[in-house]
Motif scaffolding. Structure first.
Motif, PDB file in Angstrom:
ATOM      1  N   LEU A  46       0.805  -1.206   0.000  1.00  0.00           N
ATOM      2  CA  LEU A  46       0.000   0.000   0.000  1.00  0.00           C
ATOM      3  C   LEU A  46       0.850   1.274   0.000  1.00  0.00           C
ATOM      4  CD1 LEU A  46      -3.095  -0.081   0.289  1.00  0.00           C
ATOM      5  CD2 LEU A  46      -2.743   0.765   2.594  1.00  0.00           C
ATOM      6  N   THR A  47       0.409   2.276  -0.747  1.00  0.00           N
ATOM      7  CA  THR A  47       1.061   3.584  -0.695  1.00  0.00           C
ATOM      8  C   THR A  47      -0.024   4.653  -0.610  1.00  0.00           C
ATOM      9  OG1 THR A  47       2.815   2.766  -2.117  1.00  0.00           O
ATOM     10  CG2 THR A  47       2.676   5.123  -1.848  1.00  0.00           C
ATOM     11  N   LEU A  48       0.092   5.533   0.353  1.00  0.00           N
ATOM     12  CA  LEU A  48      -0.821   6.665   0.443  1.00  0.00           C
ATOM     13  C   LEU A  48      -0.012   7.939   0.193  1.00  0.00           C
ATOM     14  CD1 LEU A  48      -2.774   5.772   3.720  1.00  0.00           C
ATOM     15  CD2 LEU A  48      -3.713   5.792   1.413  1.00  0.00           C
ATOM     16  N   PRO A  49      -0.656   8.978  -0.311  1.00  0.00           N
ATOM     17  CA  PRO A  49       0.075  10.230  -0.534  1.00  0.00           C
ATOM     18  C   PRO A  49       0.698  10.721   0.773  1.00  0.00           C
ATOM     19  CG  PRO A  49      -2.119  10.318  -1.521  1.00  0.00           C
ATOM     20  CD  PRO A  49      -2.060   9.057  -0.718  1.00  0.00           C
ATOM     21  N   GLY A  50       1.983  11.032   0.722  1.00  0.00           N
ATOM     22  CA  GLY A  50       2.660  11.570   1.899  1.00  0.00           C
ATOM     23  C   GLY A  50       2.984  10.539   2.956  1.00  0.00           C
ATOM     24  N   MET A  51       2.837   9.294   2.602  1.00  0.00           N
ATOM     25  CA  MET A  51       3.019   8.230   3.596  1.00  0.00           C
ATOM     26  C   MET A  51       4.477   8.042   4.001  1.00  0.00           C
ATOM     27  SD  MET A  51       1.967   4.236   3.071  1.00  0.00           S
ATOM     28  CE  MET A  51       3.552   3.704   2.419  1.00  0.00           C
ATOM     29  N   LEU A  52       4.700   7.750   5.272  1.00  0.00           N
ATOM     30  CA  LEU A  52       6.011   7.331   5.760  1.00  0.00           C
ATOM     31  C   LEU A  52       5.948   5.855   6.136  1.00  0.00           C
ATOM     32  CD1 LEU A  52       6.899  10.440   7.969  1.00  0.00           C
ATOM     33  CD2 LEU A  52       7.712   9.917   5.643  1.00  0.00           C
ATOM     34  N   ASN A  53       7.129   5.287   6.378  1.00  0.00           N
ATOM     35  CA  ASN A  53       7.219   3.848   6.660  1.00  0.00           C
ATOM     36  C   ASN A  53       7.844   3.623   8.024  1.00  0.00           C
ATOM     37  OD1 ASN A  53       6.618   2.157   3.995  1.00  0.00           O
ATOM     38  ND2 ASN A  53       7.571   4.113   3.427  1.00  0.00           N
ATOM     39  N   ALA A  54       7.362   2.599   8.701  1.00  0.00           N
ATOM     40  CA  ALA A  54       7.885   2.308  10.033  1.00  0.00           C
ATOM     41  C   ALA A  54       8.356   0.867  10.133  1.00  0.00           C
ATOM     42  CB  ALA A  54       6.827   2.575  11.101  1.00  0.00           C
ATOM     43  N   ALA A  55       9.464   0.690  10.841  1.00  0.00           N
ATOM     44  CA  ALA A  55       9.944  -0.645  11.220  1.00  0.00           C
ATOM     45  C   ALA A  55       9.956  -0.680  12.740  1.00  0.00           C
ATOM     46  CB  ALA A  55      11.339  -0.894  10.658  1.00  0.00           C
ATOM     47  N   ILE A  56       9.654  -1.846  13.300  1.00  0.00           N
ATOM     48  CA  ILE A  56       9.459  -1.918  14.744  1.00  0.00           C
ATOM     49  C   ILE A  56      10.236  -3.071  15.366  1.00  0.00           C
ATOM     50  CG2 ILE A  56       7.434  -3.460  14.696  1.00  0.00           C
ATOM     51  CD1 ILE A  56       6.190  -1.575  16.855  1.00  0.00           C
ATOM     52  N   ARG A  57      10.636  -2.881  16.618  1.00  0.00           N
ATOM     53  CA  ARG A  57      11.176  -3.994  17.396  1.00  0.00           C
ATOM     54  C   ARG A  57      10.499  -4.002  18.758  1.00  0.00           C
ATOM     55  NH1 ARG A  57      16.963  -4.532  16.158  1.00  0.00           N
ATOM     56  NH2 ARG A  57      15.905  -5.368  14.327  1.00  0.00           N
TER      57      ARG A  57
END
Ligand code: FES
Ligand code: FES
Lengths: 725, 154
Positions: A217-228
């Motif tokens: 999925l891509t939304l306008p202005g989207m950022l991405n997160a990785a988690i631990r």
């Protein structure tokens, strides 16, 4: 800066302001959105929209995750609608719309092989009511009685005059009519769309890369997160040093997620993950840091002898029968933790503002996802919405617990107004599963002098999924779901064997590793325990395992029928090809009757080859036979994968396996030929996505015994030494 | 910065050298048919062709490529889904969830290019991709069908 202008960005969402929704491979209902502007085409009812061009949209409340429910449910609606199948497409109503419309689409939960068996009646009624309204509208337009009109293939004919019209032309008028109250359904023997091996509706886009999954999925202005999240269950974050990674490429923010996790938000996921890997985190490992597989095994072992246990099935006096037996047989089995390992790791995209929270996620239960989003967002459900995105596998992991949704919302809340996509790495997915419950089982059987089974005691010790997820459903310390397939009767999972003295009970022992509903659920280990032990009893009695079972199944004709079918087609009683041996298993679960006959060989060096499995399924009614066959084949992959390889072990409170290199799964090389025999006997509705998994392991284990004389009682098989002595 | 030849077009992308090809394809080029499943060359969900050879793109940095190497993703396998494998996949209704299927098809396409009439043993030996839904037997049958043979028989 890292975008390229030369290529159009694919998979870019078109956000529709009117609906607050999106279009992308799947659609959300046009007319149903709360507060939406009236759509061009009104729905005929909640299940059916017919457009002026005669195209038909059927709404599907359950989630498609590969099991074919989308196509099967559409077939059921289309059947009663008398639809032109070639014009049918599907869409998901959203959980928010379901809430706003007083659950017009019923339960959205997709698990327990319930998609079709639990909703067949009301979805068929939805299709039938729509057809009746369309016919009525046509009749009114012509000024004739509806009784003189017939509908077929999306066309309505006034029989006396021969006039015809199409659904698309009368849909708008039909939408204004009062829905009928008396909606008769067709006898399944008259089905023309349901009951047929129609191709799936969602295949083409899965062969050309166009199917969009949550991870895509891509939304306008989207950022991405990785988690631990803290690798030790029950532990939490002690500290982390955000400054160390703040200047790494693409990094926007490092955020705590609850007390137990840390996430890095960046422009791309790879950069988020790279920074997360570099982020110094110290953990407070909490109270479980000393727990190991060995310590868990000790606790379970003690439960095998504990005086207190909840009873699942009792008749006669098993203890007395065992005490007075001519021959006593005893064995202890064990079944490990396993990860679902869906091919697509957990993910969700969340957009939070103080007024509203929206989440896009692959989920097996949109309503549960909405509840989780609402709670995490601190907003009432009416101010939240969940858009269900296609799932890259579910298997139970994406159903009852939406931990990843909570995390995504928690992150998005710390970046108001910015959509953030959280994607778990495979490692995160392996370390934070909701694992197949761990159990051990001690079985004791009593044989009389003629080798008849006069008593059976079965003590299960170990984990309760229900206690871990829905503790409110535990009554007097008893988890009814633990006894799947072992219950004295009922539609869900009745024990087929008639044994005069029986005691099946459960000593609940819950380790700190969180359990989950794992495709096949408790039927998996119960089938191993019962069906392997039946084989042991047959051999101890000096009887053929098929004949031994047949005698006990005399009063259970459906159990017996599937067993007989696999015995016959699998060649039971006839010599196996050189070097091969066969094993049998049967059980009832998820409302269906299943059996398998496995054919294996074991080389002198101990290498196992599973050559062939013959499987029989009686699901009552069969909606799409070729998709049932696909579910049976897939069930063997899932079940054999578990039997051969599946195991998560615990050291210092955490799961040791982090990826497919240490958590091997079945590949094509190991896959046997599968012959699926479908024998729908009618009169009931059973599930097909799960039950067959349960017979995979015991059929193979019994065949291994036939080939080698070795009993494998602890799974997975990879630990067993099958070399000839 | 990397210059990659993807599906017949040369694109310039601003990424760190050690960015895996998979993530450059998904996040910079925006082609999401190629999937992430493990990141450690185990599952094959990320399979693309590099000069016709099936390659697990999660485990190759973009710095290993230049614009002379032809990278093909599932989106570039055929312009309209008409590759014999895609047709066989549809005919046999192979996919379940579908997540592994791009990688399966790309691995199968490379196999057929090198070995147009693979035996069952060839297919089982060469296709090592993971499918958790369990489509292996239909994958095998579809490869045989695309190769013009009969359906596989185990
Ligand atoms: S993602 Fe590349 S092999 Fe699994
Ligand atoms: S089709 Fe779901 S993982 Fe292969």
């Amino acid at each position: 800066m890292n975008r390229i202008a030369s290529l159009p960005r694919r998979g870019f969402l078109q956000v529709s302001a009117a609906l607050g929704a999106f279009t992308l491979g799947i659609r959300v209902p046009e007319a149903a959105a709360q507060g939406a502007a009236p759509a061009a085409t009104p729905e005929v009812n909640a299940w059916v929209v017919v457009k002026p061009d005669d195209s038909i949209i059927i709404r599907i409340a359950r989630s498609e995750m590969g099991q074919g429910t989308l196509t099967g449910l559409a077939q059921l609606v289309a059947e009663e609608l008398n639809a032109d199948w070639s014009k049918v497409s599907t869409e998901y109503p959203t959980p928010g719309q379901n809430l706003a419309r007083n659950r017009a689409w019923g339960n959205m939960s997709t698990g327990g092989s319930r998609g079709i068996r639990e909703s067949h009646e009301y979805v068929r009624k939805g299709g039938a009511a729509a057809r009746m309204m369309l016919v009525e509208a046509a009749a009114q337009g012509w000024g004739v009685p509806a009784g003189e009109c017939r509908a077929a293939n999306s066309t309505i004919t006034h029989q006396p005059s021969g006039r015809t019209t199409t659904y698309g032309k009368v849909a708008e008028a039909a939408a204004k009519l009062t829905p009928p109250t008396d909606v008769p359904l067709r006898d399944p023997k008259d089905w023309t769309i349901a009951g047929r091996s129609l191709p799936r509706l969602d295949t083409v886009e899965k062969t050309n890369g166009k199917q969009v999954y949550g991870a895509d999925l891509t939304l306008p202005g989207m950022l991405n997160a990785a988690i631990r999240d803290c690798p030790v269950f029950g532990g939490k974050v002690a500290s982390f040093d955000a400054a160390k990674v703040a200047s790494m490429p693409g990094v926007k923010k490092v955020v705590p997620v609850g007390e137990t996790a840390v996430a890095v938000v960046a422009d791309t996921w790879w950069r988020a993950k790279t920074a997360l890997d570099a982020l110094p985190i110290t953990w407070d490992n909490g109270p479980n840091a000393q727990v190991s597989s060995a310590s868990i095994a000790e606790v379970l072992k003690a439960g095998l002898e504990a005086p207190e246990a909840a009873i699942g099935n009792r008749a006669g006096d098993a203890k007395a029968a065992i005490a007075g037996a001519a021959k006593r047989v005893e064995a202890t089995y064990g079944y490990p933790f396993q990860n679902h390992a869906t091919m697509e790791p957990m993910n969700a995209t969340a957009l939070w503002t103080p007024e509203r929270c929206e989440v896009w996620t692959p989920t097996q239960n949109g309503e549960a996802a909405l509840a989780a989003a609402s709670e995490a967002a601190g907003l009432p459900p009416a101010k939240c919405e969940v858009y269900k995105i296609h799932l890259g596998g579910g298997f139970g992991r994406r159903g009852a617990v939406h931990d990843w949704v909570r995390q995504a919302v928690d992150i998005a809340k710390q970046m108001p107004g910015t959509p953030v996509k959280l994607l778990w790495s495979r490692e995160e997915d392996m370390l934070h599963g909701r694992y197949h419950p761990i159990t051990q089982c001690k079985l004791t059987g009593a044989l009389d002098a003629q080798g008849n089974l006069t008593g059976l005691a079965m003590r299960i010790s170990g984990q309760s999924i229900v206690a871990g997820i829905f503790p409110q459903n535990i009554r007097d310390g008893r988890d009814p779901v633990v006894f799947q397939g072992l219950s004295p009767g009922g539609e869900e999972g009745a024990f087929g064997y008639a044994i005069p003295n029986i005691l099946i009970d459960h000593a609940m022992r819950n380790p700190h590793v969180p359990p989950g509903f794992w495709r096949g659920v408790n039927l998996n280990q119960n089938a191993v325990y019962v069906e392997c032990f039946m084989d042991e009893l047959a051999h101890a009695a000096g009887k053929d395992p098929l004949e031994f079972r047949r005698a006990l199944l005399r009063g259970s004709p459906k159990h017996l029928a599937v067993l007989n079918a696999v015995a016959e087609r699998g060649g039971w009683g006839q010599p196996a090809p050189e070097g091969r041996a066969r094993g049998l298993a049967q059980i009832m679960g998820f409302g269906s009757y299943v059996a398998a006959c496995a054919e294996v060989s074991v080389s002198p060096a101990g290498e196992l080859t599973i050559h062939k499995i013959t499987a029989a399924t009686d699901p009552g009614h069969a909606v799409n036979p070729q998709q049932i066959a696909a579910q049976v084949e897939g069930s063997f992959v899932y079940g054999l994968s578990a039997a051969l390889h599946g195991e998560c072990t615990v050291a210092e409170g955490r799961i040791e396996q982090e990826n497919f290199d240490t958590y091997p799964v079945m590949r094509m090389m190991e896959m046997p030929a599968v012959e699926a025999i479908l024998m729908p006997s009618g009169g009931f509705w059973g599930g097909v996505g799960e039950p067959t998994i349960a017979v995979a392991a015991p059929a193979v284990l019994n065949a291994i015994f036939a080939a080698t004389g070795k009993r494998v009682r602890q799974l997975p098989l990879k630990h067993a030494d099958l070399r000839r002595a | 910065m990397a210059r990659l030849n993807i599906n017949g077009r040369v694109v310039e992308i601003a990424v760190e050298d050690d960015t895996p090809l998979l993530w450059a394809i998904r996040e910079q080029v925006g082609l999401t048919g190629t999937k992430y499943g493990c990141g450690v060359a185990q599952c094959g969900a990320c399979t693309v062709h590099v000069d016709g050879v099936a390659t697990r793109s999660c485990s190759m940095p973009v710095s290993a490529f230049d614009e002379n190497q032809k990278i093909v993703t599932i989106e570039g396998l055929s312009p309209d889904g008409s590759h014999p494998l895609q047709k066989a996949w549809v005919a046999l209704d192979v996919p379940q969830c579908g997540y592994c299927q791009s990688g399966m098809i790309m691995a199968a396409a490379a196999l057929l290019a090198a070995n147009p009439k693979p035996s069952d043993a060839d297919i089982r030996g060469e296709i090592t991709n993971i499918c958790r839904c369990g489509t292996y037997n239909r994958v095998q049958a579809a490869i045989k069908q695309a190769a013009g043979g009969n359906q596989a028989n185990g």
